[in-house]
Design a protein around this motif. Structure first.
Motif, short mmCIF file in Angstrom:
data_model
loop_
_atom_site.label_atom_id
_atom_site.label_comp_id
_atom_site.label_asym_id
_atom_site.label_seq_id
_atom_site.Cartn_x
_atom_site.Cartn_y
_atom_site.Cartn_z
N LEU A 64 0.81 -1.22 0.00
CA LEU A 64 0.00 0.00 0.00
C LEU A 64 0.84 1.27 0.00
O LEU A 64 0.53 2.23 0.70
CB LEU A 64 -0.95 0.01 1.21
CG LEU A 64 -1.96 -1.15 1.29
CD1 LEU A 64 -2.78 -1.03 2.54
CD2 LEU A 64 -2.86 -1.18 0.07
N TYR A 253 -9.56 -0.71 -0.36
CA TYR A 253 -8.60 0.29 0.11
C TYR A 253 -8.84 1.65 -0.50
O TYR A 253 -7.96 2.49 -0.51
CB TYR A 253 -7.16 -0.19 -0.18
CG TYR A 253 -6.91 -1.55 0.36
CD1 TYR A 253 -6.56 -1.72 1.69
CD2 TYR A 253 -7.10 -2.69 -0.41
CE1 TYR A 253 -6.37 -2.97 2.23
CE2 TYR A 253 -6.92 -3.95 0.12
CZ TYR A 253 -6.55 -4.09 1.44
OH TYR A 253 -6.39 -5.33 1.97
N GLN A 255 -10.27 4.20 0.48
CA GLN A 255 -10.04 5.36 1.34
C GLN A 255 -8.57 5.54 1.67
O GLN A 255 -8.13 6.64 1.93
CB GLN A 255 -10.82 5.20 2.63
CG GLN A 255 -12.31 5.22 2.38
CD GLN A 255 -13.09 5.32 3.68
OE1 GLN A 255 -12.52 5.40 4.76
NE2 GLN A 255 -14.40 5.32 3.56
N ASN A 256 -7.82 4.44 1.71
CA ASN A 256 -6.44 4.54 2.16
C ASN A 256 -5.43 4.46 1.03
O ASN A 256 -4.36 5.02 1.12
CB ASN A 256 -6.13 3.43 3.16
CG ASN A 256 -7.21 3.32 4.20
OD1 ASN A 256 -8.18 2.58 4.00
ND2 ASN A 256 -7.09 4.08 5.26
#
Lengths: 299, 513
Positions: A64, A253, A255-256
């Motif tokens: 990420l 994911y 949002q992140n």
């Protein structure tokens, strides 16, 4: 591979190639589309020899991570390089798009020509079958087929081909019906040519242009269908990247780590738009009413 | 004329019902809402094997015994008291006098207990719990409230087999006879909650006002099936559901939930991930390949990055926290890709091989499976993930048609249970002993018959040593279940629970300020 494909129609039908080229020059959108298609096809053909990372190579500590010089599109939740996944995913997505339309059009055209040329019972049977297929929404039908057959690359291709078949058979039947009555067909028949020859040498070349237009418009639809299937988990299994899979895995994911879904989504939009622009351009080029290009009208 | 009267009558009844409904609404029903990604497939406790089914069985039914709240100590459930004969072969249970089945199916009697045991033990019922009751010889009704269970052989874990709901929940004999096959969709038990309705989307339970410990403090429990994990998380954030059982162990997601006001309890369920390998797939028949895979999986990396630290490395095939577990003197398989490659080459696969890795799409499985796929890829094994729904996956395990699969069971915390399930002839077919491992049958049986705990521990030590040498499955890690709930809305949530799900009975809904 790719050059041959482009060259082939050029060699046979110089006129058409020229017209398309001229058209592209006049029509910046189509030019843009053609460039996008060309780049995406080249990239997916050449990706095995290009210096991209292995799309399956995981690097968990590096998960990420936002886009950086090392990972232009960032990394996903297993630390895999999103850029390389998008390109490898394009390889599958384009393969599915082009192959399923190729198979679907082959079957659809055959059915349409037979139906249009022979008429009567054959026509009724084939067209009612087509109606049945057409009565389902495309995505729903593809989902049902995939769910029944299980998910693998070829099953997805088959499912999407089945969806495209009726669009082609219906179109080709109509064109065949009108061409069938033309004088040159009558003449061929009077000369005693057999049916196969008439279909192959007189009818098919004259229904070719609408087929080409429909194919260019259905390739992006097939790409979207594949992405939708994969997104819904009915398409090609992870960890194999396809555009739909990447968006699906990225959606947890959003949002992140929005880059996972956003980049692959953008690429889908670009490629689909590219195909549509080119498809529109081809249609316009073939439409005598729009351009008054007589030689094009005859195909 | 008649029709008109009917019509008017109908309207009046309808209006009356409407008024009653709104009156009910005014009294403010206390509804506890659970969300889950997987649907409940059956409510028959004799057929429940899947975790979410077990959660229902434990709230609809009672067993003879149960765990104390927040503990793994046993206490009486239906049984008021119990006695064990000195030779350890006869167990006598005295039932409570004031317990009734739901919906007017009468008092819970010794007859129902006998019937429930016989039902699970009858091969016709096809209960997956049958093997767990293999040591039972006969269940006898002494009088209305006394049951005597005699065993074929001593069984040190027999009392653990009387807890609800697995392997045994007491069903109403009349209820089963009346509802027949429909029992799975219309269960009759004596637990604190009564079954109300069931559809694909939700299951509704109502409080049992006649429950022997007093009526529950909530009026209704609604279990909503929300198949998509991302949607489930969003619904939890919004507060539309009060808790959910399975979440990705993803720090970013847990943080999101905390930010939305949820409290997250890291429930320890004695659940452990292990990797099942099928010897029908040729490479896995070779111990060197199995060891190579054990050395090729970097568990620390998975625990740290995929599970956000909510796991604990496990180096034995008896899980941590279970009676008999030890890791002392057992062969260890630490991450060592070089050694893994050497072992593969030695076994004749210097370039690896291709294998299909089955998993289901749950948040407890898929991320772990994907990470393992990536790691095995690095030692040269090409892994094709096959992601399926839970029932299909389960069937591939219990029929041993999987090549390789991860498995995350939750079991009663005694070594005997997992050993019988996974590494004993009794575990197949059908069952989860995919390796069809049978080399320790005698030792496992002997340990169960030993009533002296110290000696039993010793015997399990030997068994675990042998298992880690033979490696019929690869132990990975203990899994915690980060379970979110809304502390502003509910209280009475457990800290610890060895079986799946939790009891709804202690749950209270708080008044919102």
């Amino acid at each position: 591979m790719i050059n041959k494909e482009i060259l082939k129609p050029k060699k046979k039908k110089k006129g058409m190639g020229k017209v398309i080229f001229r058209f592209l020059k006049q029509n910046p959108l189509a030019l843009f589309g053609a460039v996008v298609i060309l780049i995406s096809i080249l990239a997916s053909l050449l990706v095995p020899i290009l210096p991209f990372q292995d799309p399956l190579h995981q690097n968990l500590p590096n998960r990420l991570k936002p886009p950086s010089a090392e990972h232009l599109f960032g990394t996903d939740n297993y630390g895999r390089d999103v850029l390389s996944r998008v390109i490898w995913g394009g390889r599958i997505s384009l393969l599915v798009g082009i192959f399923s339309v190729a198979i679907g059009s082959l079957i659809g055209v055959t059915m349409g020509v037979i139906s249009g040329y022979f008429g009567r019972v054959v026509d009724t049977v084939i067209m009612r079958f087509t109606d049945i297929l057409l009565s389902f929404p495309a995505l729903l039908l593809a989902m049902a087929i995939c769910a029944a057959m299980g998910s693998s690359l070829w099953n997805v291709i088959i499912a999407i081909s089945i969806v495209t078949v009726p669009r082609f058979s219906r179109l080709v039947r109509g064109s065949t019906l009108s061409v069938k009555e033309a004088d040159f067909v009558e003449a061929a028949r009077a000369l005693g040519q057999n049916k196969a020859k008439i279909i192959f040498f007189h009818i098919l070349p004259n229904v070719f242009s609408p087929i080409l237009v429909l194919a260019t418009l259905w390739i992006p639809a097939a790409i979207i269908t594949e992405a939708s299937l994969s997104f819904l988990g009915l398409g090609i299994m992870p960890p194999t990247p396809t555009w739909g899979n990447i968006i699906n895995e990225g959606k947890s994911y959003l949002q992140n780590a929005p880059w996972i879904s956003i980049f692959s989504g953008t690429i889908i939009v670009l490629v689909v738009m590219g195909f549509n622009f080119v498809g529109d351009a081809v249609r316009d080029a073939f439409d005598p009413r729009l351009k008054g290009e007589r030689e094009v009208g005859r195909g | 004329m008649n029709r008109r009267i009917l019509g008017i009558g109908g309207t009046i009844i309808f209006l009356a019902a409407l008024m009653m409904a709104s009156a009910d609404g005014n009294a403010k029903e206390k509804v506890f809402v659970i969300g889950d990604a997987s649907p409940v497939t059956t409510l028959d406790p004799a057929a429940s094997l899947i975790s979410q089914n077990i959660m229902f069985a434990r709230n609809l039914f009672q067993g003879l015994l149960r765990y104390k709240f927040n503990s793994i100590e046993l206490e009486g459930d239906l049984a008021k008291s119990w006695r064990v004969s000195p030779d350890g072969l006869v167990y006598t249970f005295q039932l409570r006098d004031n317990v009734h089945f739901h919906k007017g199916f009468g008092k819970v009697t010794a007859e129902d207990v006998k019937f429930s045991f016989d039902r699970v033990m009858d091969p016709e019922t096809r209960s997956p719990m049958r093997s767990e009751l293999a040591s039972v010889k006969e269940v006898k009704r002494i009088d209305e409230l006394t049951v005597e269970i005699s065993l074929k052989e001593r069984d040190a874990v027999f009392l653990q087999k009387c807890i609800r709901p697995r392997p045994l929940a007491v069903v109403s004999r009349k209820g089963v006879e009346k509802n027949g096959k429909e029992f799975a969709r219309n269960p009759i038990g004596s637990g604190p909650f009564v079954f109300q309705s069931m559809s694909r989307e939700q299951i509704v339970l109502a409080a049992n006002p006649e429950y022997w410990e007093g009526p529950p403090k909530i009026d209704k429990v609604i279990y909503k099936t929300i198949p998509d994990t991302d949607t489930l998380i969003m619904v939890m954030e919004k507060g539309d559901i009060h808790t959910t059982q399975i979440l990705p162990r993803e720090k970013v997601i847990l943080d999101r939930l905390r930010a939305a006001g949820c409290d997250i309890k890291p429930l320890d369920r004695g659940a452990w991930h292990h990797l099942k390998l099928n010897p029908d797939f040729k490479p896995f028949a070779d111990i060197r390949v199995r060891r190579a895979i054990a050395h090729g999986i970097d568990r620390d990396e998975i625990i740290q990055h995929v599970l956000s630290g909510t796991g604990q490395k496990l180096n034995s095939l008896v899980p941590k926290g279970f009676f008999g577990h030890t890791e002392e003197g057992l062969r260890r398989y630490e991450y060592d890709p070089k050694k893994a490659k050497e072992l593969l080459a030695e076994a004749g696969y210097p370039n690896g091989f291709e294998v299909t890795f089955d998993t289901h799409s749950s948040a407890s499985y898929l991320p772990v499976a994907t990470a393992i796929q990536g790691q095995l890829e690095k030692i040269g094994i090409k892994v094709k993930l096959a992601v399926m729904d839970q029932p299909t996956w389960m069937k591939k395990i219990t029929s041993a048609t999987t090549q390789m699969s991860i498995y995350l069971p939750v079991r009663v915390p005694d070594a005997d249970i997992p050993l019988m399930n996974f590494f004993h002839t009794a575990g197949f077919p059908p069952g989860a002993n995919v390796m069809r491992y049978n080399k320790l049958d005698k030792e496992i049986d002997a340990a169960r018959k030993e009533l002296d705990p110290a000696k039993r521990k010793q015997m399990y030590h030997v068994i675990q040593k042998r298992l880690m040498e033979d490696l019929p499955a690869i132990p990975l890690f203990m899994m915690q279940y980060p379970t979110p709930y809304r502390p502003d809305v509910i209280a009475g949530f457990p800290d610890k629970d060895p079986i799946w799900g939790f009891d709804f009975y202690p749950i209270r809904l708080l008044e919102k300020k």
